[in-house]
Design a protein around this motif. Structure first.
Motif, mmCIF file in Angstrom:
data_model
loop_
_atom_site.group_PDB
_atom_site.id
_atom_site.type_symbol
_atom_site.label_atom_id
_atom_site.label_comp_id
_atom_site.label_asym_id
_atom_site.label_seq_id
_atom_site.Cartn_x
_atom_site.Cartn_y
_atom_site.Cartn_z
ATOM 1 N N TRP A 65 0.842 -1.172 0.118
ATOM 2 C CA TRP A 65 -0.167 0.148 0.047
ATOM 3 C C TRP A 65 0.809 1.298 -0.007
ATOM 4 C CZ3 TRP A 65 -3.456 -1.604 4.741
ATOM 5 C CH2 TRP A 65 -4.465 -2.560 4.197
ATOM 6 N N SER A 66 0.229 2.224 -0.599
ATOM 7 C CA SER A 66 0.745 3.650 -0.080
ATOM 8 C C SER A 66 0.520 4.068 1.076
ATOM 9 C CB SER A 66 0.416 4.623 -1.085
ATOM 10 O OG SER A 66 -1.017 4.809 -1.097
ATOM 11 N N THR A 67 1.277 5.113 1.656
ATOM 12 C CA THR A 67 0.788 5.363 3.071
ATOM 13 C C THR A 67 -0.458 6.069 3.372
ATOM 14 O OG1 THR A 67 1.877 7.656 2.633
ATOM 15 C CG2 THR A 67 3.495 6.102 3.493
ATOM 16 N N GLU A 68 -1.285 6.395 2.541
ATOM 17 C CA GLU A 68 -2.487 7.378 2.728
ATOM 18 C C GLU A 68 -3.712 6.110 2.373
ATOM 19 O OE1 GLU A 68 -3.477 10.243 3.787
ATOM 20 O OE2 GLU A 68 -1.530 10.674 4.405
ATOM 21 N N HIS A 69 -3.424 4.848 2.245
ATOM 22 C CA HIS A 69 -4.290 4.046 1.528
ATOM 23 C C HIS A 69 -5.626 3.897 2.531
ATOM 24 C CE1 HIS A 69 -6.040 0.867 -0.640
ATOM 25 N NE2 HIS A 69 -6.157 0.166 0.152
ATOM 26 N N TYR A 129 -4.731 1.403 -8.572
ATOM 27 C CA TYR A 129 -3.738 0.839 -8.050
ATOM 28 C C TYR A 129 -2.625 0.751 -9.446
ATOM 29 C CZ TYR A 129 -6.581 -2.903 -10.387
ATOM 30 O OH TYR A 129 -7.460 -3.657 -11.143
ATOM 31 N N LEU A 130 -1.634 0.562 -8.863
ATOM 32 C CA LEU A 130 -0.429 0.559 -9.888
ATOM 33 C C LEU A 130 -0.085 -0.997 -10.048
ATOM 34 C CD1 LEU A 130 1.776 3.132 -8.015
ATOM 35 C CD2 LEU A 130 0.366 3.659 -10.144
ATOM 36 N N VAL A 131 0.377 -1.263 -11.316
ATOM 37 C CA VAL A 131 0.703 -2.503 -11.664
ATOM 38 C C VAL A 131 2.094 -2.547 -11.941
ATOM 39 C CG1 VAL A 131 0.508 -4.340 -13.269
ATOM 40 C CG2 VAL A 131 -1.440 -2.994 -12.562
ATOM 41 N N LYS A 132 2.962 -3.377 -11.190
ATOM 42 C CA LYS A 132 4.453 -3.487 -11.598
ATOM 43 C C LYS A 132 4.683 -4.714 -12.065
ATOM 44 C CE LYS A 132 8.991 -3.308 -9.321
ATOM 45 N NZ LYS A 132 9.716 -3.217 -7.924
ATOM 46 N N GLU A 133 5.432 -4.529 -13.238
ATOM 47 C CA GLU A 133 5.667 -5.701 -14.205
ATOM 48 C C GLU A 133 6.893 -6.562 -13.885
ATOM 49 O OE1 GLU A 133 3.148 -6.858 -15.994
ATOM 50 O OE2 GLU A 133 1.818 -5.077 -16.586
ATOM 51 N N LYS A 134 7.159 -7.589 -14.692
ATOM 52 C CA LYS A 134 8.455 -8.237 -14.310
ATOM 53 C C LYS A 134 9.588 -7.592 -14.709
ATOM 54 C CE LYS A 134 6.456 -12.892 -15.056
ATOM 55 N NZ LYS A 134 6.305 -14.106 -15.745
ATOM 56 N N THR A 138 -6.666 -3.886 -2.560
ATOM 57 C CA THR A 138 -7.055 -2.185 -2.236
ATOM 58 C C THR A 138 -8.493 -1.979 -1.921
ATOM 59 O OG1 THR A 138 -7.500 -2.157 -4.847
ATOM 60 C CG2 THR A 138 -5.196 -1.543 -4.027
ATOM 61 N N VAL A 139 -8.982 -3.162 -1.693
ATOM 62 C CA VAL A 139 -10.560 -2.922 -1.127
ATOM 63 C C VAL A 139 -10.779 -3.233 0.223
ATOM 64 C CG1 VAL A 139 -11.063 -5.266 -1.368
ATOM 65 C CG2 VAL A 139 -12.833 -3.791 -1.863
ATOM 66 N N ALA A 140 -11.797 -2.381 1.031
ATOM 67 C CA ALA A 140 -12.334 -2.566 2.186
ATOM 68 C C ALA A 140 -13.561 -2.759 2.066
ATOM 69 C CB ALA A 140 -11.849 -1.497 3.174
ATOM 70 N N LYS A 197 -2.999 5.062 -4.089
ATOM 71 C CA LYS A 197 -2.829 3.750 -5.002
ATOM 72 C C LYS A 197 -2.121 2.679 -4.396
ATOM 73 C CE LYS A 197 -3.267 6.345 -9.413
ATOM 74 N NZ LYS A 197 -3.313 7.687 -8.430
ATOM 75 N N GLY A 198 -2.389 1.187 -4.211
ATOM 76 C CA GLY A 198 -1.575 0.393 -3.971
ATOM 77 C C GLY A 198 -0.810 -0.291 -5.109
ATOM 78 N N ILE A 199 0.074 -1.026 -4.699
ATOM 79 C CA ILE A 199 0.927 -1.544 -5.782
ATOM 80 C C ILE A 199 0.545 -3.145 -5.944
ATOM 81 C CG2 ILE A 199 3.183 -2.024 -6.790
ATOM 82 C CD1 ILE A 199 4.365 0.416 -5.176
ATOM 83 N N TYR A 200 0.170 -3.417 -7.213
ATOM 84 C CA TYR A 200 -0.312 -4.921 -7.534
ATOM 85 C C TYR A 200 1.164 -5.331 -8.125
ATOM 86 C CZ TYR A 200 -2.419 -8.616 -9.935
ATOM 87 O OH TYR A 200 -2.867 -9.938 -10.365
ATOM 88 N N HIS A 201 1.726 -6.460 -7.780
ATOM 89 C CA HIS A 201 2.998 -7.067 -7.940
ATOM 90 C C HIS A 201 2.771 -8.090 -8.995
ATOM 91 C CE1 HIS A 201 6.120 -4.624 -5.906
ATOM 92 N NE2 HIS A 201 5.043 -4.473 -5.199
ATOM 93 N N THR A 202 2.868 -8.064 -10.439
ATOM 94 C CA THR A 202 2.802 -9.267 -11.258
ATOM 95 C C THR A 202 4.002 -9.903 -11.410
ATOM 96 O OG1 THR A 202 3.386 -8.157 -13.152
ATOM 97 C CG2 THR A 202 1.167 -7.895 -12.364
ATOM 98 N N GLU A 203 5.072 -9.411 -10.785
ATOM 99 C CA GLU A 203 6.375 -10.107 -10.956
ATOM 100 C C GLU A 203 6.500 -11.065 -9.985
ATOM 101 O OE1 GLU A 203 7.617 -7.024 -8.013
ATOM 102 O OE2 GLU A 203 6.145 -7.172 -9.708
ATOM 103 N N ALA A 204 5.841 -11.426 -8.743
ATOM 104 C CA ALA A 204 6.318 -12.169 -7.836
ATOM 105 C C ALA A 204 5.716 -13.564 -8.113
ATOM 106 C CB ALA A 204 5.094 -11.913 -6.633
ATOM 107 N N SER A 205 6.485 -14.586 -7.565
ATOM 108 C CA SER A 205 6.304 -15.966 -7.810
ATOM 109 C C SER A 205 5.119 -16.412 -6.995
ATOM 110 C CB SER A 205 7.555 -16.615 -7.284
ATOM 111 O OG SER A 205 7.895 -16.443 -6.079
ATOM 112 N N ASN A 206 4.851 -17.826 -7.279
ATOM 113 C CA ASN A 206 3.721 -18.589 -6.850
ATOM 114 C C ASN A 206 2.368 -17.896 -6.850
ATOM 115 O OD1 ASN A 206 2.692 -20.527 -5.377
ATOM 116 N ND2 ASN A 206 2.898 -19.490 -3.404
ATOM 117 N N ARG A 207 2.016 -17.266 -8.038
ATOM 118 C CA ARG A 207 0.837 -16.513 -8.086
ATOM 119 C C ARG A 207 -0.381 -17.558 -8.451
ATOM 120 N NH1 ARG A 207 0.944 -12.356 -11.781
ATOM 121 N NH2 ARG A 207 -0.616 -11.366 -10.603
#
Length: 341
Positions: A95-99, A120-125, A165-167, A208-218
């Motif tokens: 998350w960003s600090t204000e989420h 949210y932001l998407v971080k690619e490989k 990013t949901v509540a 915005k939160g950060i969604y990491h698509t580069e992480a393993s075991n997804r």
């Protein structure tokens, strides 16, 4: 702050040891600090649980259970929460600090809503980060408020809310019986859809939160056959029973159609074109006719032919990308050479 926190954060954890510290640190760095964190370790076989125990903060609670899937882990966390508002975060995202402050502002401004989400932001490989491709149906940044149509936004762009990013108010989660455990894929969008059938959904471009698509075991990288989505069955029944408002009906039908087409492609990849054909035969659409019949074409092809052609296309695409990169490097080298002459 009171004994009961303003918000509970639920984090499902399964073999995400390399990432869980990043997720927890992003929660602890929030400008709003009245929260509890419930991490549910779903039978991990890595060091993830030990990483969580290494955090010296009484607000963090670790629950461990046998491996039962992400929905069961989230539901176990929901059972343990004390707050009236539950925020979700996957163990490999952040998350960003204000989420949290943004989510609580949305809740206070729109108490009638069933779910509160942020962009949210998407971080690619390749380490590039970009804002998710949201539908033009969502008013432009910095707007926030009730989505004009959740199903239209979810059909013609990236999902306007995500599992990180949901509540959701606890009474809504209980009314919906939490996350479905029938599927390992799409269990989160199933819940968002069930909520959207009955309640408005909010959205904010802020924090915005950060969604990491580069992480393993997804889970989304798994290739296994899947039948009709749980939400699709529920939505069809609601339509047949006349429980869907006329204003929502067309958007919902196209949303269902796109879900069917995407699931059909998943089954084509999993070498189950028979399941894909069944899904497509029950797909009714006006907006995605080309997508539907293109999927039908490949669903009628033998699986070995599809696999061979797909591999050839992948090799061709990779070769073209390498050639383009080499040409660009040569061009840059020539420009540099001319400048030094």
């Amino acid at each position: 702050m009171t004994d009961i926190p303003a918000v509970s954060v639920v984090i499902p954890l399964y073999n995400k040891g390399p990432y869980i510290a990043r997720a927890l640190n992003s929660v602890l760095a929030q400008t709003f600090q009245d929260f509890e964190v419930i991490v549910v370790d779903d039978g991990s076989t890595d060091e993830g649980a030990e990483v969580v125990r290494g955090f010296d903060d009484p607000r963090i609670q670790l629950i461990q259970q046998e491996n039962r899937g992400v929905s069961a882990a989230r539901n176990r966390g929901i059972e343990a929460v004390r707050a009236e508002l539950v925020a979700f975060l996957d163990a490999d995202d952040e998350w960003s600090t204000e989420h949290l402050r943004t989510l609580l502002r949305l809740r206070d401004s729109y108490p009638e809503a069933g779910a509160y989400g942020t962009a949210y932001l998407v971080k690619e490989k390749d380490s590039k980060v970009h804002v998710a491709s949201f539908s033009d149906d969502i008013p432009q940044e910095p707007w926030e408020g009730l989505l004009p149509s959740y199903f239209k936004a979810a059909t013609f762009g990236d999902p306007p809310i995500s599992a990180s990013t949901v509540a959701i108010p606890i009474y809504i989660l209980k009314e919906m019986d939490g996350f479905s455990t029938e599927e390992w894929m799409g269990e989160d969008v199933d819940l968002w859809g069930r909520i959207a059938l009955k309640y408005p959904i909010t959205f904010s471009w802020n924090s915005k939160g950060i969604y990491h698509t580069e992480a393993s075991n997804r889970a989304c990288n798994r290739v296994e056959p899947l039948g009709e989505a749980v939400f699709v069955r529920i939505a069809k029944k609601a339509i047949d029973a006349g429980k869907v408002s006329p204003a929502m009906l067309e958007d919902l039908r196209e949303y269902i159609a796109l879900r069917q087409i995407r699931r059909a492609w998943g089954n084509i990849h999993a070498k189950r074109p028979d399941i894909a054909r069944n899904l497509l035969n029950n797909c009714v659409t006006r907006k995605f006719i080309r997508k539907k019949y293109w999927a039908i074409f490949w669903a009628c092809m033998p699986s070995n032919v599809y696999k061979s052609l797909r591999s050839t296309k992948k090799i061709f695409t990779e070769t073209m990308h390498k050639a383009q990169k080499n040409c660009l490097n040569i061009f840059k080298d020539r420009r540099t050479y001319k400048k030094t002459e």
